[in-house]
Scaffold this motif. Structure first.
Motif, PDB file in Angstrom:
ATOM      1  N   UNK A 147      21.018 -39.176  98.974  1.00 25.30           N
ATOM      2  CA  UNK A 147      22.148 -38.664  99.163  1.00 25.30           C
ATOM      3  C   UNK A 147      22.497 -40.318  99.387  1.00 25.30           C
ATOM      4  N   UNK A 148      24.030 -40.581  98.871  1.00 25.99           N
ATOM      5  CA  UNK A 148      24.006 -41.707  98.832  1.00 25.99           C
ATOM      6  C   UNK A 148      26.055 -42.017  98.436  1.00 25.99           C
ATOM      7  N   UNK A 149      26.831 -42.530  98.127  1.00 28.17           N
ATOM      8  CA  UNK A 149      28.094 -43.173  98.214  1.00 28.17           C
ATOM      9  C   UNK A 149      28.985 -42.120  98.701  1.00 28.17           C
ATOM     10  N   UNK A 150      29.836 -41.934  97.534  1.00 25.78           N
ATOM     11  CA  UNK A 150      30.447 -40.557  98.135  1.00 25.78           C
ATOM     12  C   UNK A 150      30.178 -39.233  98.850  1.00 25.78           C
ATOM     13  N   UNK A 151      29.340 -38.954  98.037  1.00 28.21           N
ATOM     14  CA  UNK A 151      28.588 -37.810  99.116  1.00 28.21           C
ATOM     15  C   UNK A 151      27.826 -38.144 100.470  1.00 28.21           C
ATOM     16  N   UNK A 152      27.293 -39.133 101.296  1.00 26.83           N
ATOM     17  CA  UNK A 152      27.013 -39.816 102.448  1.00 26.83           C
ATOM     18  C   UNK A 152      27.617 -39.937 103.216  1.00 26.83           C
ATOM     19  N   UNK A 153      29.133 -41.169 102.836  1.00 26.14           N
ATOM     20  CA  UNK A 153      30.362 -40.584 103.252  1.00 26.14           C
ATOM     21  C   UNK A 153      31.080 -39.750 104.026  1.00 26.14           C
ATOM     22  N   UNK A 154      30.541 -38.890 102.627  1.00 23.29           N
ATOM     23  CA  UNK A 154      31.627 -37.070 102.903  1.00 23.29           C
ATOM     24  C   UNK A 154      31.367 -36.672 104.324  1.00 23.29           C
ATOM     25  N   UNK A 155      30.071 -36.555 103.931  1.00 21.84           N
ATOM     26  CA  UNK A 155      28.878 -35.897 104.208  1.00 21.84           C
ATOM     27  C   UNK A 155      29.026 -36.849 106.760  1.00 21.84           C
ATOM     28  N   UNK A 156      28.753 -37.427 106.461  1.00 18.77           N
ATOM     29  CA  UNK A 156      29.259 -37.963 107.740  1.00 18.77           C
ATOM     30  C   UNK A 156      29.948 -38.264 108.969  1.00 18.77           C
TER      31      UNK A 156
END
Length: 352
Positions: A147-156
Motif C-alpha cells: 500500500x504505497x505510492x500513488x495508491x496510498x496517496x489516492x486512497x488517503x
C-alpha cells in the motif's frame, strides 16, 4: 417408500433450519448449525416437491410446499426475491462498502506482484463510507503490504476522515467527518456527519469458529459424504466444541450490539463480518424489530460472501434503520484477494 422417508427428513431439516435462529445456541447448538444450510435445504425442498408433483405424488408434494409456505419468512430473507430500485432524490444517496480485507493480504497472489488489489478495489469502488474488518493499522507496512505510492496517496486523499485505533481490527474510511464514539470487543461505534444529518454506524467483526485447516477438511469430507463415519466421530469432539463456542460467543456479542442499537435514536447502520448467516440467532438478535436487511430487500437469490474452504455462506451483513433510509441495491465484488468478498451498498437518505 425410501425416497419418501428421505423427503420427509429433508422437509423436517428445512423447518428446523428456518426457525433454528430462534433458539439460543448457548443451550442447543444443532438448530443454529442447521440454519447455516437454510438456502440449500430450502432449494432442495423446492426441487424435491416439484419432482413429487411431476411423479403424481400429490400428498408428498403438498407437504413439501406446505413446509416452504410455513418457512417463507425466514426463507425469503436467505433467498430474497427482490430487485434493486432507483432513488427518488439522487442528491440524497450515499454508498457504503463493508469488507473483511484480511489485513490487505492477497490469498491468490501472496507475493503481491500485482500490488495491493484489495485496497485498489476500495479506491475504485468509490464508496462514501468504507467499513473494514481485519485491519489493525493502515500505516503499518508490515501488516499491509504494497500500500504505497500513488495508491496510498489516492486512497488517503479520497478519504480524508478515518477512525479506529490500533487496539482493534476495525477501521472506517469516510468522505464525511467521522468520529469514533467507542470501541467494544468485536464491534465499534462511530458517528458520521452526513450532508443531511447524523448517521450512527456500528462496524462489527464477530467471532469465527476458529477451526484449524485439518478440522475444516473434516467438515468438508462430512458434507461430501467422504470418510463420513470418521468425520462424524471427530465432529463429536473438538469440532463440536468449537462450533458451540463460536455460536455462543456471537450470541453474547450480538446481544451487546442490540443493547447499543436500542440506545441509539435516529439513522443507524450495522454492517460488517457477522461470521453468521441471515436468520441465525446472532443476526436475528442484532436486527431486532427495527432494522432492515439491505441485501434481502434489494436482491434476488442467495448470496455467498465467504470464498474459502468450500464453506459457501453469506457471512457479511448490512442492516439499517429503514424508517430513516431506503436501501437501493447491494452488489458483491468478485475480487478474491481476501477470504471474504466485498459488499457495496447504496442508500437513499429519507430522514427529514
Amino acid at each position: 417408500m425410501i425416497l419418501r422417508i428421505i423427503s420427509f427428513i429433508l422437509f423436517i431439516l428445512t423447518l428446523l433450519s428456518a426457525f433454528g435462529g430462534r433458539i439460543n445456541p448457548t443451550y442447543v447448538m444443532l438448530p443454529s448449525a442447521l440454519t447455516l444450510a437454510l438456502p440449500y435445504l430450502a432449494i432442495a425442498t423446492a426441487v424435491v416437491s416439484l419432482a413429487w408433483f411431476c411423479a403424481g405424488r400429490w400428498i408428498t408434494a403438498a407437504i413439501g410446499v406446505a413446509v416452504l409456505v410455513a418457512a417463507w419468512k425466514p426463507v425469503s430473507t436467505a433467498i430474497p426475491l427482490h430487485f434493486q430500485s432507483e432513488p427518488t432524490h439522487k442528491e440524497r444517496t450515499f454508498k457504503l462498502l463493508t469488507y473483511n480485507i484480511l489485513h490487505g493480504w492477497d490469498q491468490e497472489d501472496p507475493e503481491m506482484k500485482a500490488g495491493n488489489r484489495s485496497f485498489q478495489y476500495v479506491l475504485d469502488a468509490d464508496a462514501d463510507l468504507v467499513g473494514l474488518q481485519e485491519l489493525v493499522d493502515i500505516n503499518d507496512t508490515g501488516e499491509v503490504p504494497r500500500l504505497e505510492g500513488t495508491l496510498r496517496d489516492s486512497l488517503l486523499r479520497k478519504y480524508p476522515y478515518r477512525a479506529g485505533t490500533t487496539a482493534c481490527d476495525l477501521k472506517v474510511l469516510s468522505k464525511y467527518p467521522v468520529k469514533l464514539i467507542k470501541e467494544y470487543p468485536t464491534f465499534s461505534h462511530y458517528e458520521v456527519k452526513m450532508p443531511w444529518g447524523k448517521l450512527n454506524w456500528i462496524n462489527t467483526h464477530l467471532s469465527s469458529f476458529n477451526l484449524t485447516d485439518e478440522e475444516r477438511k473434516v467438515m468438508k469430507e462430512v458434507v461430501s459424504v467422504k470418510d463420513t463415519e470418521a468425520g462424524l466421530k471427530e465432529m463429536k469432539g473438538s469440532i463440536r466444541g468449537k462450533l458451540k463456542d463460536g455460536f455462543s460467543r456471537r450470541a453474547e456479542r450480538a446481544a451487546a450490539i442490540r443493547e447499543l442499537a436500542d440506545r441509539i435514536s435516529g439513522p443507524l447502520v450495522v454492517s460488517g463480518d457477522f461470521n453468521d448467516v441471515p436468520e441465525s440467532y446472532a443476526y436475528r438478535t442484532i436486527r431486532g424489530n427495527d432494522l432492515g436487511d439491505a441485501y434481502a430487500e434489494t436482491s434476488f437469490g442467495p448470496l455467498i460472501t465467504y470464498n474459502r474452504h468450500g464453506f459457501l455462506f453469506h457471512l457479511d451483513q448490512i442492516l439499517y434503520r429503514d424508517k430513516f433510509m431506503k436501501a437501493l441495491k447491494v452488489e458483491k465484488g468478485s475480487l478474491k484477494s481476501s477470504d471474504h468478498y466485498p459488499l457495496l451498498s447504496e442508500f437513499e437518505w429519507i430522514a427529514k
